[in-house]
Design an enzyme around this catalytic site. Sequence first.
Site, PDB file in Angstrom:
ATOM      1  N   ASP A 117       6.012   0.195  -9.387  1.00 24.34           N
ATOM      2  CA  ASP A 117       6.320   0.382  -8.088  1.00 24.34           C
ATOM      3  C   ASP A 117       4.974   0.491  -7.195  1.00 24.34           C
ATOM      4  OD1 ASP A 117       7.163   1.282  -5.483  1.00 24.34           O
ATOM      5  OD2 ASP A 117       8.689   2.769  -6.458  1.00 24.34           O
ATOM      6  N   ASP A 320       6.602  -5.979  -1.431  1.00 24.00           N
ATOM      7  CA  ASP A 320       7.165  -4.616  -2.300  1.00 24.00           C
ATOM      8  C   ASP A 320       7.671  -4.929  -3.598  1.00 24.00           C
ATOM      9  OD1 ASP A 320       7.962  -2.010  -2.655  1.00 24.00           O
ATOM     10  OD2 ASP A 320      10.082  -2.633  -2.093  1.00 24.00           O
TER      11      ASP A 320
END
Length: 438
Positions: A117, A320
């Site tokens: 992440d 992202d």
Amino acid sequence: MAAVFLTLVVLLHLFSGTVTASDPCATSSPAADGSTTLTLLHINSKCSPFAFTANPSASLLDSVLQMASNDAFRLAAIAGGRRSIPVASGLHVTNSGNYVVRVKVGTPGQLMFMVLDTSNDATWVPNTGCSGCPTMVSSFFFPNHSATFSPLGCRAPECSRLRTSYCAGRGACFFNQTYGGNSNFSAALYKDTLRLALDVIPGFAFGGVLSAVGSSLPPQGLLGLGRGPLSLLSQTWPLYQGTFSYCLPSFRSYNFSGSLRLGPVGQPTLMRTTPLLTNPHRPSLYYVNLTGVSVGRKLVASAPLLPAFDPNTGAGTVVDSGTVITRFVEPVYTAIKNEFRRRMRGPVTSLGAFDTCFTSPGVAPTVTLHFQGLDLTLAADNVMIHSSSEPLACLAMAAAPENVNSVVNVIANLQQQNHRVVIDLANSRVGFSRELCS
């Protein structure tokens, strides 16, 4: 007879060598260029321990829609500036578009398949005895089994770097975090040895989750690759110099894996980059300057349609790894889809989050993202996603959900697939290089 036996031995040796060399499920091995490279797996690939949770009868398009079902929560977190960013659902793993890497914690190393992440700082794992942690395909951390484990107290500098830390018991450091839209957890702050490929990182600070409510926690933990003070990059700066890259395999690639490369060694040298922007109010996120979007040769979005970077409001564009479908603010996406539809010249239908689908798709126009200093022209597989069960193909982008007060464009993992994405904090830049990850 001896010659036949020798031939069989040679063939068996060659065959075995071929399988080993191309085995996508092999653990990370020393890279030829000396870089620290870890195998990166899509959460539903055959090498992932979560693969059996996927629906084998679902089409590729349906699977992507399932994986994107948590995007709204994640986008709300990014747009709202919360530090807690949603990722995989522990009980419905197919609802996640995330990727996992093999990490070992403690001495001897305890294996975890952690979600990667880039918008989250702290690394954390489910602690043994955790109340409410996902039990399906979970792997718990046992502190008592590690010879190098130690808890961190409230006076430890790492504790002060957590915004939600608090003290309890004998001065131990704890923190709370919300996650995934419907989950929150409480964790103790630990220090232990982290093992990434052949690298051994002593004294790494991470969270051990003690209790959780909800269903959206990654079953085996999360590796935080944001840019905050407790992220992997910050804690390993002398070793990796604030640099890493990843290459995400396609959702189609059930049999293949990508890679996570840590440190400046082995990164692409012939690569154009764009400046990395810093938002002090949202320091974990990787902001870049998106100056325009073209469909074919037509520039359909530029200033003032595109939101300019603004640290005060959080407006701008974020790269992202955990969001599945690239999302644009409504005016930008409307301009993209209108030109895309005009060029496709066919009847348009919709499916789930995709509102620009075609039952008789022709050759799709290119889509180019214009960043400051580079133009990224997306390949066909990054622009349209095709159903594997019917003649249907959809533009693989969407507008920000209506319930999100969005001032942020998010370049998501479907558009990043089969690219080497390089994050270089030391030189404040982000690079993209086309690479067949699958």
